[in-house]
Design an enzyme around this catalytic site. Sequence first.
Site, short mmCIF file in Angstrom:
data_model
loop_
_atom_site.label_atom_id
_atom_site.label_comp_id
_atom_site.label_asym_id
_atom_site.label_seq_id
_atom_site.Cartn_x
_atom_site.Cartn_y
_atom_site.Cartn_z
N GLU A 122 23.50 47.72 29.52
CA GLU A 122 23.93 46.38 28.93
C GLU A 122 23.60 46.44 27.39
O GLU A 122 24.21 45.92 26.40
CB GLU A 122 23.12 45.03 29.22
CG GLU A 122 23.76 44.80 30.77
CD GLU A 122 23.08 43.62 31.45
OE1 GLU A 122 23.36 42.73 32.23
OE2 GLU A 122 21.63 43.58 31.18
N SER A 180 13.31 39.96 35.61
CA SER A 180 14.73 40.28 36.70
C SER A 180 15.80 39.83 35.88
O SER A 180 15.69 38.99 35.32
CB SER A 180 14.17 39.50 38.14
OG SER A 180 14.60 38.28 37.88
N LYS A 181 16.69 40.16 36.38
CA LYS A 181 17.99 40.05 35.66
C LYS A 181 18.43 38.38 36.03
O LYS A 181 18.88 37.65 35.21
CB LYS A 181 19.17 40.83 36.36
CG LYS A 181 20.67 40.60 35.74
CD LYS A 181 21.67 41.86 35.65
CE LYS A 181 22.81 41.53 35.16
NZ LYS A 181 22.71 40.89 33.90
N ARG A 182 18.10 38.12 37.47
CA ARG A 182 18.44 36.73 37.65
C ARG A 182 17.35 35.58 37.04
O ARG A 182 17.94 34.53 36.84
CB ARG A 182 18.28 36.53 39.29
CG ARG A 182 19.18 35.86 39.88
CD ARG A 182 19.62 36.36 41.23
NE ARG A 182 18.38 36.52 42.05
CZ ARG A 182 18.00 35.40 42.83
NH1 ARG A 182 18.45 34.59 43.20
NH2 ARG A 182 16.78 35.73 43.66
#
Length: 501
Positions: free
Chosen positions: A278, A259-261
């Site tokens: 990205e 996950s990005k987080r």
Amino acid sequence: MTNEIKRPVRTRFAPSPTGPLHIGGARSALFGWLFARHHNGRFILRIEDTDQSRFDPDSLRLITDGLRWLGIVWDEGPDIGGPYGPYVQSERLALYQEWANWLVEHDRAYRCYCTSERLEQVNKEKQARGEQPGYDRHCRNLSDEERARNEAEGKPFVIRLKVPLEGQTIAQDIVLGEVKVDNSTLQDIVLLKSDGFPTYHLAHVVDDHFMEISHVTRANEWLPSLPLHILLWQAFGWEMPEYAHLPVLLNPNGKGKLSKRHAGFTEDGRQVLVLVDEFKRAGYLPQAVVNFLTNIGWTFGDDREIFSVEEAIERFDLRDVHPSNSRYPIEKLDWLNGEYIRAMSPDELAPLLRAPLEQAGLTVDMERLTRVAPLVQPRIKTLNDVVDMAGFFFRDQFQPAPAENLLQKNVNAEQTRAALDQAHTALSAVEDFTHDTLDSTLRPLAQTLGLKPAALFGMLRVAITGQTVATPLFETMEILGKQTCLQRIELAIESLAKLTV
Ligand code: GLU
């Protein structure tokens, strides 16, 4: 499991437009696409937007742009249409309603009039008894009178699947093998909500049937729902597709779904990239990203990690997908991208370097960039690296480095000034300002000055480029030209004077 392909191969990628395209989603799409291409089948893009509360209007563009950038091209989809459209679920609501009603008419589903308050109460009571939460099937057993009364009162309802109370449901998954559950552990899931929107369970089965999907390739997070989907297929009496539940990507530390987080940072302190968009902005090549993704959970064979997408298509088989979830090996991407950059011809590379330079606010002269491209090619890992390595070639105004940077190991300011002075004199006399002549002028000069060549070249590099790391010195000087080089050496000498007083 047999090798046999029973019907024309049609796979689909069915994202929900709830956010940008995630690299894990792209990998699922890629595997479905590779499989379809291997079998000369069709690959379908379907948008699953039945959860209107999570709809993100930007996501559709980000998903389609991301797939296109990667070269994962669909044969049928929302923008291009196709014989099985529409390809957006919110445009197919009548179909789901029709088939939910069909199930009710055929006693495979039922209308449930329970309010959310009642459902909450049931759960509370279950919890108090130490039981699993879930629906108590109250409306499954309504008498005809009770049902008629609810209808007469116009009570809102959902439609629930009538799951068999006994027996087992067994499924074969191409990647994970046999999946078996006791029906008594399953819930009468909701198929159609009271607002007339279907749940994922109903919508995707109806669509996969009418779109004639032969192989469902999706993330293994859906595996727990598979038995319910199989019961749904059986309730309809439709021919089931084959299922391949794909392993998901884990965070680089191996913990939790990527996950990005939680993806964390790379060893050199950069944020781990997770969104397809990205990668594009960071200067990765789509063919390198595709190669990188193909290597996660699938192996080309012959110990090869680098291969073209055509080669992958030729070999790809869902049966070879590794069943366990894979750590996201982001550290491999820089290496792979560098390999792809080096495998290009400089003429192919040069135009790709233009965008990152322009985005950094530089003015690009294509003729100059064509000469610079082969110099950066062996030294960069991403296209964006060109800015730090060779941005100085395209700056309107030279940015000299601080005088301290001119100083090399064991060479003081005075000696540096003297050396640059001598170099200036020697270079002024050079007519043919080319790599070879520069080499044969400066190398002997270092010796005369009692300096290591690396020390003389180091100070010249800083003087001429303003950087300690840059493209190779003589080629760089040749491109910048004699006058520019001499002026910059003069500037450096002046800055040293300030340093020594
Ligand atoms: N809309 C679902 C998702 O985004 C698709 C799952 C599937 O491929 O069936 O997770």
